[in-house]
Write a protein that holds these residues in place. Structure first.
Motif, mmCIF file in Angstrom:
data_model
loop_
_atom_site.group_PDB
_atom_site.id
_atom_site.type_symbol
_atom_site.label_atom_id
_atom_site.label_comp_id
_atom_site.label_asym_id
_atom_site.label_seq_id
_atom_site.Cartn_x
_atom_site.Cartn_y
_atom_site.Cartn_z
ATOM 1 N N PHE A 42 20.725 38.083 38.665
ATOM 2 C CA PHE A 42 22.054 37.886 38.087
ATOM 3 C C PHE A 42 21.951 37.416 36.634
ATOM 4 O O PHE A 42 20.924 36.899 36.211
ATOM 5 C CB PHE A 42 22.824 36.819 38.868
ATOM 6 N N GLN A 43 23.046 37.589 35.919
ATOM 7 C CA GLN A 43 23.071 37.100 34.537
ATOM 8 C C GLN A 43 22.871 35.588 34.515
ATOM 9 O O GLN A 43 22.106 35.050 33.727
ATOM 10 C CB GLN A 43 24.403 37.472 33.883
ATOM 11 N N ILE A 44 23.593 34.899 35.397
ATOM 12 C CA ILE A 44 23.440 33.443 35.491
ATOM 13 C C ILE A 44 22.276 33.156 36.433
ATOM 14 O O ILE A 44 22.282 33.605 37.574
ATOM 15 C CB ILE A 44 24.739 32.808 36.030
ATOM 16 N N LEU A 49 38.815 47.217 39.129
ATOM 17 C CA LEU A 49 40.000 46.540 38.600
ATOM 18 C C LEU A 49 39.975 45.081 39.026
ATOM 19 O O LEU A 49 39.754 44.773 40.199
ATOM 20 C CB LEU A 49 41.269 47.192 39.157
ATOM 21 N N TYR A 50 40.147 44.182 38.076
ATOM 22 C CA TYR A 50 40.428 42.770 38.413
ATOM 23 C C TYR A 50 41.907 42.571 38.113
ATOM 24 O O TYR A 50 42.272 42.331 36.973
ATOM 25 C CB TYR A 50 39.611 41.819 37.550
ATOM 26 N N GLY A 51 42.759 42.698 39.118
ATOM 27 C CA GLY A 51 44.197 42.663 38.836
ATOM 28 C C GLY A 51 44.547 43.831 37.929
ATOM 29 O O GLY A 51 44.304 44.985 38.272
ATOM 30 N N GLY A 95 26.154 47.223 25.515
ATOM 31 C CA GLY A 95 27.595 47.246 25.269
ATOM 32 C C GLY A 95 28.043 45.857 24.887
ATOM 33 O O GLY A 95 27.355 44.885 25.174
ATOM 34 N N PRO A 96 29.209 45.777 24.229
ATOM 35 C CA PRO A 96 29.694 44.466 23.796
ATOM 36 C C PRO A 96 30.014 43.552 24.978
ATOM 37 O O PRO A 96 30.104 44.018 26.115
ATOM 38 C CB PRO A 96 30.961 44.801 23.010
ATOM 39 N N ASN A 97 30.173 42.288 24.705
ATOM 40 C CA ASN A 97 30.568 41.334 25.751
ATOM 41 C C ASN A 97 31.860 41.784 26.409
ATOM 42 O O ASN A 97 32.796 42.179 25.734
ATOM 43 C CB ASN A 97 30.793 39.945 25.144
ATOM 44 N N GLY A 98 31.890 41.714 27.731
ATOM 45 C CA GLY A 98 33.115 42.079 28.429
ATOM 46 C C GLY A 98 33.249 43.568 28.666
ATOM 47 O O GLY A 98 34.283 44.029 29.145
ATOM 48 N N SER A 99 32.213 44.341 28.363
ATOM 49 C CA SER A 99 32.330 45.786 28.547
ATOM 50 C C SER A 99 32.038 46.208 29.989
ATOM 51 O O SER A 99 32.127 47.382 30.315
ATOM 52 C CB SER A 99 31.397 46.510 27.573
ATOM 53 N N GLY A 100 31.674 45.233 30.828
ATOM 54 C CA GLY A 100 31.530 45.562 32.248
ATOM 55 C C GLY A 100 30.101 45.783 32.706
ATOM 56 O O GLY A 100 29.876 46.297 33.803
ATOM 57 N N LYS A 101 29.132 45.352 31.924
ATOM 58 C CA LYS A 101 27.727 45.555 32.304
ATOM 59 C C LYS A 101 27.409 44.782 33.589
ATOM 60 O O LYS A 101 26.847 45.338 34.535
ATOM 61 C CB LYS A 101 26.799 45.094 31.169
ATOM 62 N N SER A 102 27.761 43.514 33.583
ATOM 63 C CA SER A 102 27.491 42.708 34.785
ATOM 64 C C SER A 102 28.287 43.238 35.969
ATOM 65 O O SER A 102 27.786 43.267 37.102
ATOM 66 C CB SER A 102 27.855 41.245 34.530
ATOM 67 N N THR A 103 29.517 43.633 35.712
ATOM 68 C CA THR A 103 30.342 44.172 36.793
ATOM 69 C C THR A 103 29.686 45.402 37.414
ATOM 70 O O THR A 103 29.674 45.557 38.642
ATOM 71 C CB THR A 103 31.742 44.537 36.249
ATOM 72 N N ARG A 113 40.888 46.399 33.671
ATOM 73 C CA ARG A 113 40.000 47.491 34.050
ATOM 74 C C ARG A 113 38.602 47.145 33.551
ATOM 75 O O ARG A 113 38.247 47.448 32.407
ATOM 76 C CB ARG A 113 40.513 48.767 33.380
ATOM 77 N N ALA A 114 37.805 46.487 34.396
ATOM 78 C CA ALA A 114 36.473 46.034 33.958
ATOM 79 C C ALA A 114 35.511 47.211 33.857
ATOM 80 O O ALA A 114 34.621 47.236 33.012
ATOM 81 C CB ALA A 114 35.937 44.986 34.924
ATOM 82 N N LEU A 115 35.686 48.195 34.741
ATOM 83 C CA LEU A 115 34.881 49.428 34.678
ATOM 84 C C LEU A 115 35.859 50.584 34.748
ATOM 85 O O LEU A 115 36.805 50.549 35.522
ATOM 86 C CB LEU A 115 33.937 49.534 35.874
HETATM 87 N N1 LIG Z 1 35.565 37.820 38.866
HETATM 88 C C1 LIG Z 1 36.289 38.269 37.830
HETATM 89 N N2 LIG Z 1 37.639 38.154 37.850
HETATM 90 C C2 LIG Z 1 38.384 38.631 36.834
HETATM 91 N N3 LIG Z 1 37.881 39.202 35.746
HETATM 92 C C3 LIG Z 1 36.545 39.341 35.652
HETATM 93 C C4 LIG Z 1 35.689 38.873 36.685
HETATM 94 N N4 LIG Z 1 34.399 39.136 36.325
HETATM 95 C C5 LIG Z 1 34.472 39.749 35.117
HETATM 96 N N5 LIG Z 1 35.750 39.869 34.708
HETATM 97 C C6 LIG Z 1 36.191 40.525 33.483
HETATM 98 O O1 LIG Z 1 35.705 41.840 33.508
HETATM 99 C C7 LIG Z 1 35.289 42.236 32.226
HETATM 100 C C8 LIG Z 1 33.852 42.691 32.279
HETATM 101 O O2 LIG Z 1 33.012 41.571 32.510
HETATM 102 P P1 LIG Z 1 31.450 41.660 32.604
HETATM 103 O O3 LIG Z 1 31.092 42.722 33.550
HETATM 104 O O4 LIG Z 1 30.942 40.301 32.892
HETATM 105 O O5 LIG Z 1 31.037 42.100 31.136
HETATM 106 P P2 LIG Z 1 29.624 42.033 30.430
HETATM 107 O O6 LIG Z 1 28.583 41.700 31.424
HETATM 108 O O7 LIG Z 1 29.450 43.422 29.847
HETATM 109 O O8 LIG Z 1 29.713 41.017 29.344
HETATM 110 C C9 LIG Z 1 35.516 41.044 31.294
HETATM 111 O O9 LIG Z 1 36.749 41.247 30.619
HETATM 112 C C10 LIG Z 1 35.597 39.899 32.236
HETATM 113 O O10 LIG Z 1 36.447 38.889 31.726
#
Ligand SMILES: Nc1ncnc2c1ncn2[C@@H]1O[C@H](COP(=O)(O)OP(=O)(O)O)[C@@H](O)[C@H]1O
Ligand SMILES: [Mg+2]
Lengths: 217, 347
Positions: free
Chosen positions: A84-86, A12-14, A36-44, A17-19
């Protein structure tokens, strides 16, 4: 037993629900695609596995141990490696020194202080650079590399300490189609060395190298 | 360019990096020559020898700060704490044990400085969570402040008056008063400290420090516990500060509470930033520049009054417009950071 076992990972980010209860299981020696689409939580998800942050709930087991609460450096030492992605190469160090830095992380502090492995690791550094087509660039600063080359350098660095599991977050981001194809070729032989979890947008890329696919949405 | 040809063309086009002209060894050698020649050239000008001795002792303190800040990214406002405590220790050993042999007291001072630094840094850095640099800056500042207040109220160590008439540093039956003999001791100390520090920052551990300065977070994912490396360097810097403080006490024949407070700690910061942090020679040049200016202007009453203001303005200009300090004008970033592999000679 699987090499990596993520069960019920929630982040949870606040309010966000990222995952949401993600399960993922990676066997030894397999290539695992994550899509998965952008923002689906892959990086998370990858960051939770590598320890950049802790999942809000859920558990992560790696190589038979529970690593859910371990700090990143301990996860790295137990054989986890993340790109990392970046891209985050160390721009002001030479390409050579970037790889040496990644390689020598297995040495003890005293060995580092007395530079005991400097000679011994030279061949390994050059081998890693040759493998990713960077040998000619060894003396350049990492910041002078093209974006694609920086991605290769990062993969070379992540692979250098011989991890059991390599996590690659969009390794072909910003690459030309040709560079992308080459990256696929460079990654294929890794199979004999470690397992791989890779985030990509290109389904063809996956088809060529991955054994399994997990979709996040 | 045809996209298909790109990777291999790029490889061919990748110029072998030009070996940049190396300026640092030249500067280092020049400084060494000047420092060795000084007592010969200045013989007969006792007050100048005293000044140079002071410059060298204080540059040791500045080097100890540079190892923290310039090489490890630790903003320490407490270097004088290790300096000052070591200075009191040798003064007390002289007073209460009537002992001031340099082969005993200087290593003791280094031990005291190192242990004190190790204890403080373990408390500040080695908790479960990595602390922010502000926390560390305030932590070291508070340590120095508390020590100064404590000593200023402690009768056994002379309270606010400090300790004076410190027993002269000795070797066998020889006693070091100011002058060339004392100068030789501090110059030897500087050369040894410099060589050891240079060896440290050019080692493979130095590579870890260089990486840490650029991206501390990233290094954790390679398996480095960065706080441990910081703690090691900070403790080593404490050893140097301790040595510096002991020499300072012996040289002045006096030590007081202000020698371990935030004021002197900040002066060390200023010496270092003026020279340009991140090489080992810059704290030496920064200390020399500021102390020589101070000395020249001290005779001119009108200027002396405004000296702190002038110094402040000059520093502000340096920090704002020349963040790499005076040395940054002649030493490239590439040379400052250096390289660490075997293929080229490190350094
Ligand atoms: N540090 C953070 N603080 C708040 N929200 C975040 C943070 N990192 C990612 N998010 C949010 O979590 C969700 C998943 O992000 P991310 O894992 O980067 O997705 P993906 O890699 O699949 O594109 C997105 O909605 C993103 O905006
Ligand atoms: Mg992402």
């Amino acid at each position: 037993m699987a090499l990596l076992e993520v069960s019920g990972a929630t982040k949870l980010y606040g309010q966000l629900r990222a995952l949401d209860g993600v399960d993922l299981s990676v066997e030894v020696g397999t290539f695992h695609g994550l899509i998965g689409p952008n923002g689906s939580g892959k990086s998370t998800l990858l960051k939770s596995i590598a320890g950049a942050h802790f999942p809000t709930t859920g558990a992560i087991r790696f190589d038979g141990a529970d690593i859910t609460q371990l700090p990143p450096y301990q996860r790295a030492r137990s054989g986890l490696s993340l790109k990392f992605q970046i891209t985050a190469v160390l721009a002001e160090l030479s390409v050579y020194d970037n790889v040496l830095l990644a390689l020598q992380s297995l040495e003890g502090n005293w060995s580092l202080l007395f530079s005991r492995s400097r000679k011994r690791l030279d061949a390994d550094v050059m081998h890693a650079l040759e493998r990713f087509r960077l040998a000619d660039r060894a003396d350049n600063l990492a910041g002078e590399l093209s974006h694609g080359e920086q991605q290769w350098l990062e993969i070379a660095m992540a692979l250098a300490p011989r991890p059991k599991l390599l996590l690659l977050d969009e390794p072909t981001g910003g690459m030309s189609p040709e560079e992308r194809r080459v990256t696929g070729e460079l990654l294929a032989p890794i199979r004999s060395e470690c397992a791989l979890v890779i985030v990509e947008h290109d389904l063809d890329f996956f088809k060529n190298i991955c054994d399994r696919l997990t979709v996040l949405d | 360019m045809d996209a298909a040809a790109r990777p291999s063309t790029l490889r061919k086009a990748g110029l072998p990096a030009k070996r940049p002209l190396r300026v640092l060894p030249v500067i280092e050698l020049a400084v060494l020559v000047v420092l060795v020649a000084a007592p010969v050239v200045l013989s007969g000008r006792a007050e100048l020898i005293t000044l140079m001795t002071n410059v060298i002792i204080l540059s040791l303190l500045a080097i100890s700060f540079d190892l923290c800040w310039g090489f490890s990214g630790i903003m320490s406002f407490g270097q004088a704490l290790f300096f000052g405590v070591a200075g009191y220790v040798v003064a007390l050993v002289g007073r209460d044990l009537d002992f001031s042999q340099l082969w005993g007291t200087l290593p003791l001072a280094m031990l005291v400085g190192g242990l004190l630094a190790a204890a403080l840094v373990a408390f500040l850095l080695l908790g479960r969570k990595a602390p922010s640099s502000i926390f560390v800056a305030f932590g070291t500042l508070t340590g120095a402040y508390a020590a100064e207040r404590l000593v200023a109220g402690w009768q056994y160590v002379g309270a606010g008056n400090g300790l004076s008439a410190i027993k002269l540093m000795g070797f066998g039956s020889f006693e070091f008063v100011e002058r060339v003999e004392f100068y030789s001791v501090v110059l030897t100390a500087l050369v040894l400290v410099y060589a050891a520090s240079r060896w440290l920052v050019r080692s493979q551990l130095g590579l870890v420090l260089a990486g840490m300065r650029q991206n501390e977070e990233r290094l954790a994912f390679f398996g480095y516990r960065v706080q441990v490396f910081k703690a090691l360097v900070f403790s080593f810097a404490g050893v140097i500060a301790g040595l510096s403080g002991a020499l300072y006490s012996y040289h002045q024949g006096f030590t007081g509470p202000s020698n371990l407070g935030p004021g002197l700690s900040t002066t060390a910061v200023i010496y270092c930033l003026f020279g340009g942090s991140g090489t080992l020679i810059d704290p030496v040049l920064g200390t020399a520049a500021i102390e020589l200016l101070n000395y020249v202007l001290a005779d001119t009453d009108a200027i002396r009054q405004f000296w702190p203001v002038i110094l402040g303005v000059v520093l502000l200009v340096v920090v704002m417009f020349q963040p790499t300090g005076l040395l940054g004008l002649v030493v490239s970033a590439r040379e400052r950071i250096g390289s660490f592999g075997v293929r080229r000679r490190p350094g």
